[in-house]
Design a protein around this motif. Sequence first.
Motif, PDB file in Angstrom:
ATOM      1  N   LEU A   1      30.267  39.315  44.884  1.00 26.57           N
ATOM      2  CA  LEU A   1      29.461  40.270  45.640  1.00 26.57           C
ATOM      3  C   LEU A   1      28.001  39.850  45.764  1.00 26.57           C
ATOM      4  O   LEU A   1      27.194  40.569  46.350  1.00 26.57           O
ATOM      5  N   GLY A   2      27.650  38.711  45.201  1.00 21.31           N
ATOM      6  CA  GLY A   2      26.274  38.232  45.288  1.00 21.31           C
ATOM      7  C   GLY A   2      25.330  38.884  44.308  1.00 21.31           C
ATOM      8  O   GLY A   2      24.105  38.734  44.422  1.00 21.31           O
ATOM      9  N   LEU A   3      25.862  39.611  43.315  1.00 24.23           N
ATOM     10  CA  LEU A   3      25.018  40.267  42.314  1.00 24.23           C
ATOM     11  C   LEU A   3      24.638  39.323  41.187  1.00 24.23           C
ATOM     12  O   LEU A   3      23.759  39.622  40.385  1.00 24.23           O
ATOM     13  N   GLN A   4      25.301  38.196  41.125  1.00 23.42           N
ATOM     14  CA  GLN A   4      25.020  37.198  40.091  1.00 23.42           C
ATOM     15  C   GLN A   4      25.200  35.820  40.704  1.00 23.42           C
ATOM     16  O   GLN A   4      26.191  35.558  41.391  1.00 23.42           O
TER      17      GLN A   4
ATOM     18  N   GLU B   1      27.199  21.969  47.181  1.00 20.15           N
ATOM     19  CA  GLU B   1      28.564  22.223  47.655  1.00 20.15           C
ATOM     20  C   GLU B   1      29.452  22.761  46.528  1.00 20.15           C
ATOM     21  O   GLU B   1      30.390  23.536  46.771  1.00 20.15           O
ATOM     22  N   ILE B   2      29.142  22.391  45.273  1.00 19.51           N
ATOM     23  CA  ILE B   2      29.907  22.890  44.130  1.00 19.51           C
ATOM     24  C   ILE B   2      29.534  24.341  43.848  1.00 19.51           C
ATOM     25  O   ILE B   2      30.396  25.182  43.564  1.00 19.51           O
ATOM     26  N   LEU B   3      28.263  24.668  43.922  1.00 21.06           N
ATOM     27  CA  LEU B   3      27.826  26.055  43.741  1.00 21.06           C
ATOM     28  C   LEU B   3      28.497  26.967  44.770  1.00 21.06           C
ATOM     29  O   LEU B   3      28.958  28.066  44.446  1.00 21.06           O
ATOM     30  N   LYS B   4      28.588  26.475  46.002  1.00 24.89           N
ATOM     31  CA  LYS B   4      29.207  27.275  47.074  1.00 24.89           C
ATOM     32  C   LYS B   4      30.710  27.400  46.860  1.00 24.89           C
ATOM     33  O   LYS B   4      31.285  28.487  47.003  1.00 24.89           O
ATOM     34  N   LEU B   5      31.363  26.300  46.491  1.00 28.06           N
ATOM     35  CA  LEU B   5      32.811  26.306  46.301  1.00 28.06           C
ATOM     36  C   LEU B   5      33.209  27.188  45.117  1.00 28.06           C
ATOM     37  O   LEU B   5      34.210  27.921  45.185  1.00 28.06           O
ATOM     38  N   GLY B   6      32.424  27.140  44.044  1.00 21.30           N
ATOM     39  CA  GLY B   6      32.707  27.987  42.891  1.00 21.30           C
ATOM     40  C   GLY B   6      32.676  29.457  43.250  1.00 21.30           C
ATOM     41  O   GLY B   6      33.510  30.240  42.783  1.00 21.30           O
ATOM     42  N   LYS B   7      31.742  29.857  44.104  1.00 21.69           N
ATOM     43  CA  LYS B   7      31.656  31.251  44.540  1.00 21.69           C
ATOM     44  C   LYS B   7      32.833  31.625  45.429  1.00 21.69           C
ATOM     45  O   LYS B   7      33.347  32.751  45.369  1.00 21.69           O
ATOM     46  N   VAL B   8      33.303  30.674  46.267  1.00 25.48           N
ATOM     47  CA  VAL B   8      34.438  30.937  47.150  1.00 25.48           C
ATOM     48  C   VAL B   8      35.706  31.209  46.343  1.00 25.48           C
ATOM     49  O   VAL B   8      36.477  32.118  46.650  1.00 25.48           O
ATOM     50  N   ILE B   9      35.913  30.435  45.270  1.00 26.81           N
ATOM     51  CA  ILE B   9      37.180  30.520  44.534  1.00 26.81           C
ATOM     52  C   ILE B   9      37.185  31.640  43.499  1.00 26.81           C
ATOM     53  O   ILE B   9      38.213  32.276  43.272  1.00 26.81           O
ATOM     54  N   THR B  10      36.055  31.914  42.882  1.00 26.53           N
ATOM     55  CA  THR B  10      36.039  32.808  41.720  1.00 26.53           C
ATOM     56  C   THR B  10      36.513  34.225  42.037  1.00 26.53           C
ATOM     57  O   THR B  10      36.408  34.698  43.173  1.00 26.53           O
ATOM     58  N   ASP B  11      37.022  34.873  40.995  1.00 29.11           N
ATOM     59  CA  ASP B  11      37.397  36.281  41.081  1.00 29.11           C
ATOM     60  C   ASP B  11      36.385  37.169  40.365  1.00 29.11           C
ATOM     61  O   ASP B  11      36.597  38.382  40.277  1.00 29.11           O
ATOM     62  N   ARG B  12      35.338  36.596  39.829  1.00 31.26           N
ATOM     63  CA  ARG B  12      34.340  37.414  39.123  1.00 31.26           C
ATOM     64  C   ARG B  12      33.584  38.270  40.141  1.00 31.26           C
ATOM     65  O   ARG B  12      32.918  37.754  41.041  1.00 31.26           O
TER      66      ARG B  12
END
Length: 496
Positions: A43-46, A27-38
Amino acid sequence: MGIGPDRLGDFYPDWVNDLKDEDLRPEILKLGKVITDRAKIKLGLQKVTKYDPEYWAVANLAPTKEIAELALSMGGIRKPKTFSQLLAITGLDEKTLNERLEQASYTGLLEWNYENEAHEKQWVLPMFVPGSAEFSNMNQDFLKEHPEMGRFFERMSRLPLEGLTHMVPPGGAGIGMHVIPVEEAISMEQEAIGLEKISYWLDKYEGKYAKSPCSCRLSRKTYNEGCADDPEGWCIAVGDMADYVVETNKGGEYITKEEALAIFKQAEDNGFVHQITNIDGENKIFAICNCNVNVCYALRTSQLFNTPNMSRSAYVAHVTAEDCVACGKCVENCPAGAVKLGQKLCKADGSEVTYPKQVLPTEKKWSTDEWNDDYRDTNRINCYDTGTAPCKTACPAHIAIQGYLRMAAQGRYKEALALIKQDNPLPAICGRVCNRRCEAACTRGTVDEAIAIDEVKRFLAEMDLKAETRYIPKKIVPSQKGEFTEKVAIIGAGPA
């Protein structure tokens, strides 16, 4: 702190080393992707790994699975939800939901919003910056428990922007912060846009202000890159955010408009930069910050990447040529390094000097070669062999010689003395024992004879020996608590 295996500079806390892949919280891996601006992660490239701040920092912001799931239920960043909406979305009972909202607000994972038609309290999942990075660093109890959050703020104010800042247009386009000028400096001969004035925002949020600690100053202290400023009270939260910083342990304290104006004036005396948040459109902010370029991450972004649009105001300073004597004080004091001194002398053959022009970031491929990693040390250097007056370069104290000579010629003796004492607190002593390097370097000597610089300085310094004409500079302290209690010893400051 460690350094990630794939990318130099991806700092992470030591406890990350003990994490096994099977122990990572999905759930943390998913939440980090939701919030980040990287962009690459978005885009799922990293993929987010345990070494990324999107994992280890979010794990602190959401210490339990339930808190992370609550954040995920918000439907994305900056999408306000009311309590009744969250009850329907989560299926939780009121007591449980309220407890989880309080905990998420305490860590800074969620913020509040009242700016809606019903003026109803809403909860928002913010960005990392500006957002949860600042909020977590303002909670000094939380920061003490998790000092790595200081580095989290630094990382997330840099990593998402490394390859993007050169494309940001003037005004910031809703990215980061927006600089607003000192109001007194705005020419009254032109129409000043209200949005660019501190007074406009204080009027808009009438009666709802709270001073709170500066998250940038607190963050940098955690890894020994701070400055001498006391971090307390430099950020002025307005509107909803005033309640948020007071009620969620962010060090907030309600203040009056008069107290806010006093803080802004003290900030200006210290040379700090006023900035407002820039992410909610043209008529909403949540804070007015008083930023020191040596520690501010928003100003750091434009200085580090050499991309001035990241911190441009809507106003441009102009030099009145007939009043300028090239003393260099504006160069030394401008926190953005926006002005440089040119060499006004012609060449030996009589031809004029031409200057290279800075290429705009949007006009070429902007690479790391264009960055200035040492901006804190190099941005405001003024005394070069060329580009400033030879007399000032030769002077060991680098006093603004042209400035005080012009003031003295105009009979502005006290102002001239004040200018000297900005760089030399003991002009009466130096005026008598000075070796006059300035006069030796004076280019007037190539025409007839050098200007009697030292005689003028001695005349002005004599004023300091008389109580009625003595100039005592106002003491400027970068703290709202008064003078610092710490003592320093100046080696060599004995009876001599």
